[in-house]
Design a protein around this motif. Structure first.
Motif, PDB file in Angstrom:
ATOM      1  N   ALA A  20      90.146 -88.176 -37.904  1.00  0.00           N
ATOM      2  CA  ALA A  20      89.022 -88.481 -37.025  1.00  0.00           C
ATOM      3  C   ALA A  20      89.336 -88.135 -35.574  1.00  0.00           C
ATOM      4  N   VAL A  21      90.535 -88.504 -35.099  1.00  0.00           N
ATOM      5  CA  VAL A  21      90.877 -88.254 -33.696  1.00  0.00           C
ATOM      6  C   VAL A  21      91.015 -86.752 -33.440  1.00  0.00           C
ATOM      7  N   VAL A  22      91.653 -86.040 -34.372  1.00  0.00           N
ATOM      8  CA  VAL A  22      91.771 -84.583 -34.204  1.00  0.00           C
ATOM      9  C   VAL A  22      90.392 -83.930 -34.268  1.00  0.00           C
ATOM     10  N   ILE A 165      91.617 -97.446 -30.662  1.00  0.00           N
ATOM     11  CA  ILE A 165      91.583 -97.590 -29.202  1.00  0.00           C
ATOM     12  C   ILE A 165      91.159 -96.275 -28.550  1.00  0.00           C
ATOM     13  N   MET A 166      91.730 -95.152 -29.013  1.00  0.00           N
ATOM     14  CA  MET A 166      91.395 -93.852 -28.429  1.00  0.00           C
ATOM     15  C   MET A 166      89.939 -93.501 -28.679  1.00  0.00           C
ATOM     16  N   MET A 167      89.434 -93.780 -29.879  1.00  0.00           N
ATOM     17  CA  MET A 167      88.047 -93.440 -30.192  1.00  0.00           C
ATOM     18  C   MET A 167      87.066 -94.294 -29.388  1.00  0.00           C
ATOM     19  N   VAL A 168      87.370 -95.592 -29.257  1.00  0.00           N
ATOM     20  CA  VAL A 168      86.499 -96.472 -28.465  1.00  0.00           C
ATOM     21  C   VAL A 168      86.522 -96.061 -26.997  1.00  0.00           C
ATOM     22  N   ALA A 169      87.717 -95.756 -26.477  1.00  0.00           N
ATOM     23  CA  ALA A 169      87.838 -95.349 -25.079  1.00  0.00           C
ATOM     24  C   ALA A 169      87.062 -94.064 -24.810  1.00  0.00           C
ATOM     25  N   LEU A 170      87.149 -93.103 -25.741  1.00  0.00           N
ATOM     26  CA  LEU A 170      86.409 -91.853 -25.559  1.00  0.00           C
ATOM     27  C   LEU A 170      84.906 -92.094 -25.608  1.00  0.00           C
ATOM     28  N   THR A 171      84.456 -92.933 -26.518  1.00  0.00           N
ATOM     29  CA  THR A 171      83.025 -93.234 -26.617  1.00  0.00           C
ATOM     30  C   THR A 171      82.509 -93.871 -25.332  1.00  0.00           C
ATOM     31  N   LEU A 172      83.264 -94.831 -24.800  1.00  0.00           N
ATOM     32  CA  LEU A 172      82.860 -95.466 -23.547  1.00  0.00           C
ATOM     33  C   LEU A 172      82.873 -94.473 -22.393  1.00  0.00           C
ATOM     34  N   PHE A 173      83.871 -93.607 -22.375  1.00  0.00           N
ATOM     35  CA  PHE A 173      83.961 -92.610 -21.300  1.00  0.00           C
ATOM     36  C   PHE A 173      82.748 -91.681 -21.322  1.00  0.00           C
ATOM     37  N   VAL A 174      82.400 -91.182 -22.503  1.00  0.00           N
ATOM     38  CA  VAL A 174      81.294 -90.227 -22.612  1.00  0.00           C
ATOM     39  C   VAL A 174      79.958 -90.894 -22.309  1.00  0.00           C
ATOM     40  N   ASN A 175      79.789 -92.152 -22.698  1.00  0.00           N
ATOM     41  CA  ASN A 175      78.496 -92.819 -22.561  1.00  0.00           C
ATOM     42  C   ASN A 175      78.311 -93.576 -21.253  1.00  0.00           C
ATOM     43  N   LYS A 176      79.402 -93.963 -20.597  1.00  0.00           N
ATOM     44  CA  LYS A 176      79.277 -94.885 -19.463  1.00  0.00           C
ATOM     45  C   LYS A 176      79.716 -94.317 -18.119  1.00  0.00           C
ATOM     46  N   GLY A 211      90.309 -83.592 -25.050  1.00  0.00           N
ATOM     47  CA  GLY A 211      90.448 -83.270 -26.470  1.00  0.00           C
ATOM     48  C   GLY A 211      91.874 -82.922 -26.841  1.00  0.00           C
ATOM     49  N   SER A 212      92.558 -82.138 -26.006  1.00  0.00           N
ATOM     50  CA  SER A 212      93.944 -81.760 -26.290  1.00  0.00           C
ATOM     51  C   SER A 212      94.879 -82.954 -26.178  1.00  0.00           C
ATOM     52  N   SER A 213      94.640 -83.828 -25.218  1.00  0.00           N
ATOM     53  CA  SER A 213      95.468 -85.031 -25.075  1.00  0.00           C
ATOM     54  C   SER A 213      95.359 -85.922 -26.300  1.00  0.00           C
ATOM     55  N   LEU A 214      94.126 -86.096 -26.808  1.00  0.00           N
ATOM     56  CA  LEU A 214      93.937 -86.889 -28.020  1.00  0.00           C
ATOM     57  C   LEU A 214      94.628 -86.232 -29.214  1.00  0.00           C
ATOM     58  N   GLY A 215      94.526 -84.902 -29.301  1.00  0.00           N
ATOM     59  CA  GLY A 215      95.205 -84.195 -30.381  1.00  0.00           C
ATOM     60  C   GLY A 215      96.717 -84.352 -30.300  1.00  0.00           C
ATOM     61  N   GLY A 216      97.270 -84.260 -29.084  1.00  0.00           N
ATOM     62  CA  GLY A 216      98.709 -84.438 -28.915  1.00  0.00           C
ATOM     63  C   GLY A 216      99.168 -85.841 -29.269  1.00  0.00           C
ATOM     64  N   ALA A 217      98.391 -86.851 -28.864  1.00  0.00           N
ATOM     65  CA  ALA A 217      98.736 -88.229 -29.217  1.00  0.00           C
ATOM     66  C   ALA A 217      98.722 -88.435 -30.724  1.00  0.00           C
ATOM     67  N   THR A 218      97.755 -87.811 -31.396  1.00  0.00           N
ATOM     68  CA  THR A 218      97.700 -87.915 -32.859  1.00  0.00           C
ATOM     69  C   THR A 218      98.901 -87.245 -33.498  1.00  0.00           C
ATOM     70  N   GLY A 219      99.368 -86.142 -32.904  1.00  0.00           N
ATOM     71  CA  GLY A 219     100.582 -85.502 -33.392  1.00  0.00           C
ATOM     72  C   GLY A 219     101.795 -86.404 -33.305  1.00  0.00           C
ATOM     73  N   VAL A 220     101.898 -87.144 -32.212  1.00  0.00           N
ATOM     74  CA  VAL A 220     102.987 -88.119 -32.062  1.00  0.00           C
ATOM     75  C   VAL A 220     102.909 -89.171 -33.163  1.00  0.00           C
TER      76      VAL A 220
END
Length: 315
Positions: A20-22, A165-176, A211-220
């Motif tokens: 989902a995050v990727v 946490i990452m998905m909720v944070a991204l949703t809030l960022f995009v919407n708010k 998007g790349s930061s989220l992908g990198g975090a998922t890689g970790v």
């Protein structure tokens, strides 16, 4: 078969949240530029290697033993996100921005080229530095939480929590936020957004950064959950995350999240039950075939995805 179902669901959720995050990275870029960044899976792979190298270097210096595992994980995530975020911005600036007005096939080919370039760069770097390019990551969390009906590995629970946490944070960022509104405006109409004083180039750069930061975090998180990584892990996982984005509705953030979770659960169920249900004719190794069969079916019968909307062109 029913006795292992809770454990299969736990494994499926862990894998699904990573998908989902990727998938969010794919769907963010497509929503704004309407092209698929096929190098996104390799950005995920770079994040896995950066996070693992942080642990290996700390271990070689003797500082890993006395370090709190949560602090070590945060350090891995921060460094991995910084490196992959900068990498995503650099790729957009060098490989995509000059081709923005070219036919759609041209940036797609450029993305595939970047994908192979990143694979070979990581393989060469690791071969020179460590004389091998398959790395075994030190696992920070080895305990399990026994719930009676299932045993949840601590590392899997951490993957799920951080992904949420990452998905909720991204949703809030995009919407708010102001920048999130600008991203949605650019996704709707770049020309009109630029006339409304929105800097389209900065918005696109921010999209690749996030998007790349989220992908990198998922890689970790992937390296911590599965232990062994190589320069090719991003290829198949990236394709499956793309499948999740298409399943949910490419360009739809909520669809990418739901699509990733559904795909992870279905793949886990297929891997566990396909063998017994087919009398051994199809084993767990066919779970990848199952995942991509879903992509074909979605494209055939509902190409806009579960949460996408069919586009009606006015004449």
């Amino acid at each position: 078969m029913l006795s292992i179902l809770p454990q299969v669901l736990v494994d499926g959720l862990t894998l699904g949240f990573m998908y989902a995050v990727v998938a969010l990275g794919y769907t963010m870029v497509y929503g704004i530029l309407e092209f698929i960044n096929f190098a996104h899976g390799e950005i995920f792979m770079v994040g896995a290697f950066v996070g693992t190298e942080v642990l290996l270097i700390a271990d070689a210096m003797g500082s890993l033993k006395g370090m709190n595992p949560y602090i070590a994980l945060v350090l891995m995530l921060v460094i991995g996100m910084l490196v992959t975020g900068a990498l995503g911005v650099g790729i957009e600036r060098i490989a995509y921005r000059p081709l923005r007005n070219a036919p759609r096939l041209v940036p797609l080919i450029s993305a595939i080229g970047v994908s192979f370039l990143l694979q070979d760069l990581v393989r060469f770097t690791e071969a020179v530095a460590r004389n091998e390019f398959y790395l075994n990551s030190p696992i920070l969390f080895n305990n399990s939480i026994n719930l009676g009906f299932a045993s949840i590995p601590q590392k899997a629970l951490i993957v799920i929590v951080i992904a949420i946490i990452m998905m909720v944070a991204l949703t809030l960022f995009v919407n708010k936020t102001k920048w999130g509104i600008a991203m949605r405006a650019v996704a709707q109409d770049q020309t009109t957004a630029s006339l409304m004083t929105i800097n389209v180039d900065k918005v696109i750069m921010l999209t690749f950064l996030i998007g790349s930061s989220l992908g990198g975090a998922t890689g970790v998180l992937f390296a911590q959950n599965y232990g062994t990584i190589d320069p090719y892990i991003g290829f198949i996982l990236g394709l499956k995350a793309f499948t999740a984005a298409v399943l949910g509705g490419i360009g739809n953030l909520r669809g990418a999240m739901v699509g990733g979770i559904i795909l992870g659960l279905l793949e886990s169920l297929a891997g566990a039950y396909m063998g017994p249900l087919t009398g051994g004719a199809f084993g767990a190794e066919y779970k990848d075939v199952f995942a991509f069969s879903i992509l074909i079916l979605v494209l055939l019968f509902k190409p806009e995805g579960l949460f996408g909307e069919a586009v009606k062109e006015k004449v």
